[in-house]
Design an enzyme around this catalytic site. Sequence first.
Site, PDB file in Angstrom:
ATOM      1  N   ASP A 121      -9.055  -4.749  -6.453  1.00 42.50           N
ATOM      2  CA  ASP A 121      -8.780  -3.781  -5.394  1.00 42.50           C
ATOM      3  C   ASP A 121      -9.675  -2.553  -5.586  1.00 42.50           C
ATOM      4  OD1 ASP A 121      -7.669  -1.983  -3.562  1.00 42.50           O
ATOM      5  OD2 ASP A 121      -5.638  -2.712  -3.889  1.00 42.50           O
ATOM      6  N   HIS A 179      -7.658  -5.267  -1.685  1.00 40.25           N
ATOM      7  CA  HIS A 179      -6.415  -4.587  -1.324  1.00 40.25           C
ATOM      8  C   HIS A 179      -5.511  -5.444  -0.438  1.00 40.25           C
ATOM      9  CE1 HIS A 179      -3.822  -1.154  -0.891  1.00 40.25           C
ATOM     10  NE2 HIS A 179      -3.981  -1.105   0.420  1.00 40.25           N
ATOM     11  N   SER A 195       0.850  -1.188   0.000  1.00 42.87           N
ATOM     12  CA  SER A 195       0.000   0.000   0.000  1.00 42.87           C
ATOM     13  C   SER A 195       0.889   1.243   0.000  1.00 42.87           C
ATOM     14  CB  SER A 195      -0.974  -0.038   1.181  1.00 42.87           C
ATOM     15  OG  SER A 195      -1.994   0.913   1.030  1.00 42.87           O
TER      16      SER A 195
END
Length: 737
Positions: free
Chosen positions: A677, A709, A602
């Site tokens: 995602d 995600h 991320s």
Amino acid sequence: MRFILCFLAALASAPAGAERLTLERIHADPALAGPGVRNLKVSPDGARVTFLRGRPDNQFQLDLWEFNLKDKRAHLLVDSTALVPNETVSEQEKARRERDRTSSLNGILSYSWSPDGKQLLVPLGGNLYLVDVAKPDAARLVAAGNVLDPKISPKGRYVSFVREQNLFVIDLESGRERQLTNDGAGTVHNAEAEFVAQEEMGQRTGYYWAPDDSAIAYKRYDEAPVPVVRRFEIFADRTDVVEQRYPAAGDPNVLVQLLIVSPETGARRQVELGAEQDIYLVRADWSANGKALLFQRQTRDQKRLELVSVDAATLAQRVLITETSKTWVSIHDDLRFLSGRDAFIWSSERSGRNHLYLYDLDGRLLHPISSGEWGIDNVLAVDEKAGRVFVASNRDAVIDKQTYALALDGGTADQPARITQGDGWHDAAFARNGEVFVDTFSDPDTPPQVSIRRPDGSMVGWLEQNALSAEHPYGKYQANHLPTEYGTLKAADGQSLHYSLLKPAKFNPFKRYPVFLSTYGGPHAQHVARRWGNHFDQYMAQQGYVVFRLDNRGSSRRERVFTDAIYRNLGAAEVADQLVGIDWLGRQSFVDAKRIGVFGWSYGGFMTLRLLAAASDKIAMGVSVAPVTDWALYDTHYTEQFMDAPKNNVAGYQSAGVYAHLDGLRSPLLLVHGMADDNVLFTNTTRMIDALVNRGIHFDLMTYPGAKHGISSRAGQRHVYATIEAFFKKNLGGGEP
């Protein structure tokens, strides 16, 4: 010679039966941390503690348990599979769990107590059940059909919930269900929090009960202005085209309203939010006597936040507090109304540190409750009778979390009493009256231990001692468990940067080892903490890597001078600080400076790309999972908080993105992303692929069909971490422990 022989003998010794961690075991049952507990709550009458626990054969299937404080015994209260044998989850619920980071879990994920402490409200499988704690096997179905965000009203007369974008209540005396809103459909939502409020503002609800059950304040929003993003969710056997209203930086947000509705009559009144419509409604709450509704209004640029009081009878309103900042005003959950006096507690970072203040109901500051060169994490409980407020803080160590008590009169503002004692990480859940609390403690060598304690910290009893015995799930691996070292380095401007380090198994100071550098680096997160933790870090150290983490500027639980350094240019200060750590590693006699690799997910994926682009001469390889590659692609509230709006910071957005720096990326790269995602959209990676191809930069790629995600399925977790390890081994070689 004698020293060397003794040293080699020590290296060769290993306890019989000791095992090293494997990726298969890390992602298998039972959980290596032991019988964990989640969502701890003390009943309103203080008689019992309830919690959620996974099963020995499936740590992700959660059941509801209780610990009775009288007989000091824990037992299963509600078996999730007995209540709903074949649970189905709606798309709305799946989306909510993705926002809550609970998408890997099943069974009972939440519950709430009735005010008399006799019943529990349990949502499961889209239905809603009332459970009598005296007869838990006779759970009563009170609502069915895609029920979201259920609550028991403060006085216990009603149950409320959201269904199909409308707000409902059930009168528990008559059993009658009433629909309080009827225009929820399409782009209009009632009593819900919008996407960015869930994802970035910590909003888990969109409606708020008055303390006397007389009214409900609720958010109504219309997402029609938000652009529709057509994205592909690619699964193994199909491709779904999803039209998601996703407000990227600079885009319009939802149109939001605040209303008050009577649960008895359904009569509605609208609360004025001000002349400016492009705002964030970040919080709402009621005063202790129910005479005032309080809401928090944040400007679109997030540099001003106002606490507004609304007279519940006349709807007349006034601004009580205005917080401003040259960068951004942080959102908090520390508003607490005192029932014994006309006052409330408020937290603010106006001094540069987060501290508590006491105000009267006219918005007049009475006095600070805390002060000094340290800060509050959050308010845990208020004991008005004893005149104390309990807080979490890292006052004694940035890498620790402890519980402290402060006097409401401000007499201990700079000298709070520390309640929890063991160095490490303490999460506390207090009874409503502050007379007892549940303490969950861990450190890098101690899996979470849960005890029940009095307000002075003294022990009432163990809820889960979780001792590391031979029978513990981690018991057979304990002998090979590696200790974590902590320290600080100095950034270029003198700021202290905290780091953690694990030395490899069978560490030989005469060898030079490769480095597994794990980074996150983003705001709202702390990567270096003295807590039980990351089994993959342990695994990599046992494979022969030096494992290193460093919290750069911008990371959470620090002073504003530290966090504000990232404003309007994400990546610059963070990369500079990580390079301080990398340079320090390169000077260590036990580190092979030519074999330093970096991994991040991320924001950490973004950091990996920026680090490789800035310092491929110092970093031998990197793994970037689900990275943001262009901040113009990420959502409004998060991105604009730190970057301002794109139109106001064109150069900053160009500099903060990855693409302006790609010519410096020369080290091997593995790019990983889930193909469904909905947080960091897959578009970030497809654009990255295109940019790398156009520059002739070769890289490895791994994508996961249907994964969100977190790539959170058990098979996905096993595979992605095996892929990460394989890429490190291919490019750095193992440390040969």
